[in-house]
Design a protein around this motif. Structure first.
Motif, PDB file in Angstrom:
ATOM      1  N   MET A  26       0.822  -1.208   0.000  1.00 16.78           N
ATOM      2  CA  MET A  26       0.000   0.000   0.000  1.00 16.78           C
ATOM      3  C   MET A  26       0.859   1.263   0.000  1.00 16.78           C
ATOM      4  O   MET A  26       0.598   2.204  -0.757  1.00 16.78           O
ATOM      5  CB  MET A  26      -0.943   0.019   1.209  1.00 16.78           C
ATOM      6  N   GLY A  27       1.890   1.311   0.830  1.00 17.72           N
ATOM      7  CA  GLY A  27       2.749   2.484   0.875  1.00 17.72           C
ATOM      8  C   GLY A  27       3.457   2.742  -0.443  1.00 17.72           C
ATOM      9  O   GLY A  27       3.571   3.884  -0.894  1.00 17.72           O
ATOM     10  N   THR A  28       3.912   1.688  -1.086  1.00 14.46           N
ATOM     11  CA  THR A  28       4.577   1.836  -2.381  1.00 14.46           C
ATOM     12  C   THR A  28       3.597   2.371  -3.418  1.00 14.46           C
ATOM     13  O   THR A  28       3.944   3.214  -4.237  1.00 14.46           O
ATOM     14  CB  THR A  28       5.184   0.499  -2.831  1.00 14.46           C
ATOM     15  N   ASN A  29       2.344   1.914  -3.352  1.00  9.03           N
ATOM     16  CA  ASN A  29       1.332   2.426  -4.274  1.00  9.03           C
ATOM     17  C   ASN A  29       1.050   3.904  -3.992  1.00  9.03           C
ATOM     18  O   ASN A  29       0.931   4.711  -4.917  1.00  9.03           O
ATOM     19  CB  ASN A  29       0.050   1.600  -4.192  1.00  9.03           C
ATOM     20  N   HIS A  30       0.950   4.278  -2.725  1.00  6.83           N
ATOM     21  CA  HIS A  30       0.766   5.692  -2.365  1.00  6.83           C
ATOM     22  C   HIS A  30       1.913   6.523  -2.946  1.00  6.83           C
ATOM     23  O   HIS A  30       1.685   7.594  -3.514  1.00  6.83           O
ATOM     24  CB  HIS A  30       0.740   5.870  -0.850  1.00  6.83           C
ATOM     25  N   ALA A  31       3.127   6.059  -2.790  1.00 10.67           N
ATOM     26  CA  ALA A  31       4.294   6.789  -3.290  1.00 10.67           C
ATOM     27  C   ALA A  31       4.239   6.941  -4.805  1.00 10.67           C
ATOM     28  O   ALA A  31       4.509   8.025  -5.342  1.00 10.67           O
ATOM     29  CB  ALA A  31       5.586   6.075  -2.871  1.00 10.67           C
ATOM     30  N   PRO A  50      15.144  -3.212   4.493  1.00 10.96           N
ATOM     31  CA  PRO A  50      15.881  -2.867   3.271  1.00 10.96           C
ATOM     32  C   PRO A  50      15.204  -3.352   1.992  1.00 10.96           C
ATOM     33  O   PRO A  50      15.202  -2.646   0.981  1.00 10.96           O
ATOM     34  CB  PRO A  50      17.241  -3.543   3.457  1.00 10.96           C
ATOM     35  N   GLU A  51      14.607  -4.532   2.026  1.00 11.59           N
ATOM     36  CA  GLU A  51      13.962  -5.051   0.813  1.00 11.59           C
ATOM     37  C   GLU A  51      12.731  -4.226   0.432  1.00 11.59           C
ATOM     38  O   GLU A  51      12.444  -4.026  -0.752  1.00 11.59           O
ATOM     39  CB  GLU A  51      13.606  -6.542   0.946  1.00 11.59           C
ATOM     40  N   HIS A  52      12.011  -3.699   1.420  1.00  9.56           N
ATOM     41  CA  HIS A  52      10.876  -2.821   1.125  1.00  9.56           C
ATOM     42  C   HIS A  52      11.360  -1.493   0.547  1.00  9.56           C
ATOM     43  O   HIS A  52      10.763  -0.970  -0.402  1.00  9.56           O
ATOM     44  CB  HIS A  52      10.048  -2.554   2.382  1.00  9.56           C
ATOM     45  N   ARG A  53      12.428  -0.965   1.107  1.00 10.54           N
ATOM     46  CA  ARG A  53      12.984   0.294   0.586  1.00 10.54           C
ATOM     47  C   ARG A  53      13.450   0.125  -0.855  1.00 10.54           C
ATOM     48  O   ARG A  53      13.190   0.980  -1.700  1.00 10.54           O
ATOM     49  CB  ARG A  53      14.128   0.789   1.471  1.00 10.54           C
ATOM     50  N   THR A  57      11.866   2.160  -4.053  1.00  8.00           N
ATOM     51  CA  THR A  57      12.731   2.996  -4.888  1.00  8.00           C
ATOM     52  C   THR A  57      12.578   2.613  -6.349  1.00  8.00           C
ATOM     53  O   THR A  57      12.476   3.472  -7.226  1.00  8.00           O
ATOM     54  CB  THR A  57      14.197   2.867  -4.439  1.00  8.00           C
ATOM     55  N   GLU A  58      12.516   1.323  -6.604  1.00  7.17           N
ATOM     56  CA  GLU A  58      12.375   0.838  -7.982  1.00  7.17           C
ATOM     57  C   GLU A  58      11.013   1.188  -8.574  1.00  7.17           C
ATOM     58  O   GLU A  58      10.913   1.677  -9.698  1.00  7.17           O
ATOM     59  CB  GLU A  58      12.582  -0.674  -8.020  1.00  7.17           C
ATOM     60  N   ALA A  60       8.548   3.367  -7.355  1.00  3.70           N
ATOM     61  CA  ALA A  60       8.064   4.751  -7.250  1.00  3.70           C
ATOM     62  C   ALA A  60       9.118   5.764  -7.685  1.00  3.70           C
ATOM     63  O   ALA A  60       8.814   6.948  -7.810  1.00  3.70           O
ATOM     64  CB  ALA A  60       7.615   5.044  -5.822  1.00  3.70           C
ATOM     65  N   GLY A  61      10.350   5.306  -7.878  1.00  4.06           N
ATOM     66  CA  GLY A  61      11.404   6.214  -8.320  1.00  4.06           C
ATOM     67  C   GLY A  61      11.739   7.292  -7.308  1.00  4.06           C
ATOM     68  O   GLY A  61      12.035   8.428  -7.678  1.00  4.06           O
ATOM     69  N   CYS A  62      11.677   6.952  -6.029  1.00  3.75           N
ATOM     70  CA  CYS A  62      11.937   7.954  -4.990  1.00  3.75           C
ATOM     71  C   CYS A  62      13.049   7.484  -4.059  1.00  3.75           C
ATOM     72  O   CYS A  62      13.458   6.336  -4.089  1.00  3.75           O
ATOM     73  CB  CYS A  62      10.669   8.210  -4.184  1.00  3.75           C
ATOM     74  N   ARG A  63      13.508   8.405  -3.250  1.00  2.09           N
ATOM     75  CA  ARG A  63      14.483   8.056  -2.220  1.00  2.09           C
ATOM     76  C   ARG A  63      13.803   7.251  -1.129  1.00  2.09           C
ATOM     77  O   ARG A  63      12.595   7.355  -0.938  1.00  2.09           O
ATOM     78  CB  ARG A  63      15.074   9.333  -1.606  1.00  2.09           C
ATOM     79  N   ALA A  64      14.580   6.466  -0.409  1.00  2.00           N
ATOM     80  CA  ALA A  64      14.044   5.668   0.686  1.00  2.00           C
ATOM     81  C   ALA A  64      14.896   5.895   1.926  1.00  2.00           C
ATOM     82  O   ALA A  64      16.114   6.064   1.843  1.00  2.00           O
ATOM     83  CB  ALA A  64      14.035   4.196   0.308  1.00  2.00           C
ATOM     84  N   PHE A  65      14.222   5.894   3.061  1.00  2.00           N
ATOM     85  CA  PHE A  65      14.872   6.154   4.342  1.00  2.00           C
ATOM     86  C   PHE A  65      14.555   5.025   5.308  1.00  2.00           C
ATOM     87  O   PHE A  65      13.473   4.441   5.256  1.00  2.00           O
ATOM     88  CB  PHE A  65      14.370   7.476   4.929  1.00  2.00           C
ATOM     89  N   ALA A  66      15.487   4.751   6.220  1.00  2.00           N
ATOM     90  CA  ALA A  66      15.301   3.682   7.196  1.00  2.00           C
ATOM     91  C   ALA A  66      14.484   4.134   8.404  1.00  2.00           C
ATOM     92  O   ALA A  66      13.855   3.317   9.063  1.00  2.00           O
ATOM     93  CB  ALA A  66      16.653   3.139   7.660  1.00  2.00           C
ATOM     94  N   THR A  67      14.476   5.441   8.698  1.00  2.00           N
ATOM     95  CA  THR A  67      13.762   5.933   9.875  1.00  2.00           C
ATOM     96  C   THR A  67      12.897   7.135   9.529  1.00  2.00           C
ATOM     97  O   THR A  67      13.173   7.879   8.579  1.00  2.00           O
ATOM     98  CB  THR A  67      14.732   6.362  10.996  1.00  2.00           C
ATOM     99  N   LEU A  68      11.878   7.328  10.335  1.00  2.00           N
ATOM    100  CA  LEU A  68      10.993   8.479  10.179  1.00  2.00           C
ATOM    101  C   LEU A  68      11.773   9.775  10.343  1.00  2.00           C
ATOM    102  O   LEU A  68      11.573  10.723   9.576  1.00  2.00           O
ATOM    103  CB  LEU A  68       9.854   8.408  11.200  1.00  2.00           C
ATOM    104  N   ASP A  69      12.668   9.830  11.298  1.00  2.00           N
ATOM    105  CA  ASP A  69      13.463  11.047  11.523  1.00  2.00           C
ATOM    106  C   ASP A  69      14.266  11.449  10.288  1.00  2.00           C
ATOM    107  O   ASP A  69      14.396  12.637   9.988  1.00  2.00           O
ATOM    108  CB  ASP A  69      14.389  10.883  12.728  1.00  2.00           C
ATOM    109  N   GLU A  70      14.801  10.459   9.565  1.00  2.00           N
ATOM    110  CA  GLU A  70      15.553  10.761   8.336  1.00  2.00           C
ATOM    111  C   GLU A  70      14.661  11.422   7.297  1.00  2.00           C
ATOM    112  O   GLU A  70      15.054  12.389   6.648  1.00  2.00           O
ATOM    113  CB  GLU A  70      16.155   9.492   7.748  1.00  2.00           C
TER     114      GLU A  70
END
Length: 104
Positions: A26-31, A50-53, A57-58, A60-70
């Motif tokens: 769902m999140g990847t679709n939102h992105a 890491p596999e979800h990120r 990225t592939e 949605a073509g966007c950057r991915a972060f490991a934490t909300l703070d990032e």
């Protein structure tokens, strides 16, 4: 009626800066959808796995972060929360505390 966009320091229109929390299906679709909206800049997606990120990225073509703070450190106006349900409350409160609009 469409979104009129965010305004900058002097009232100039600028793109709405958005992020996605959760890079599952769902999140990847939102992105993917957010990345295609006019007057919207997808800042990135956050997920601890890491596999979800990598998939987000592939697809949605966007950057991915490991934490909300990032993600939040990049400066977002709003986030959509697509993390597992039991995390919604914690993530929403963290964003609200920083004045970030949320869609849960």
């Amino acid at each position: 009626m469409g979104f009129e966009g965010a305004t900058g320091k002097f009232g100039a229109k600028r793109a709405l800066r958005v992020g996605v929390v959760g890079a599952g299906v769902m999140g990847t679709n939102h992105a993917r959808v957010l990345a295609g909206l006019p007057d919207t800049t997808l800042i990135g997606i956050v997920d601890p796995l890491p596999e979800h990120r990598a998939r987000a990225t592939e697809l949605a073509g966007c950057r991915a972060f490991a934490t909300l703070d990032e993600l939040l450190a990049e400066g977002v106006d709003a986030v959509t929360i697509a993390a597992p349900t039991h995390l919604h409350h914690e993530v929403a409160l963290a964003c609200i505390a920083r004045g970030i609009h949320i869609l849960v």
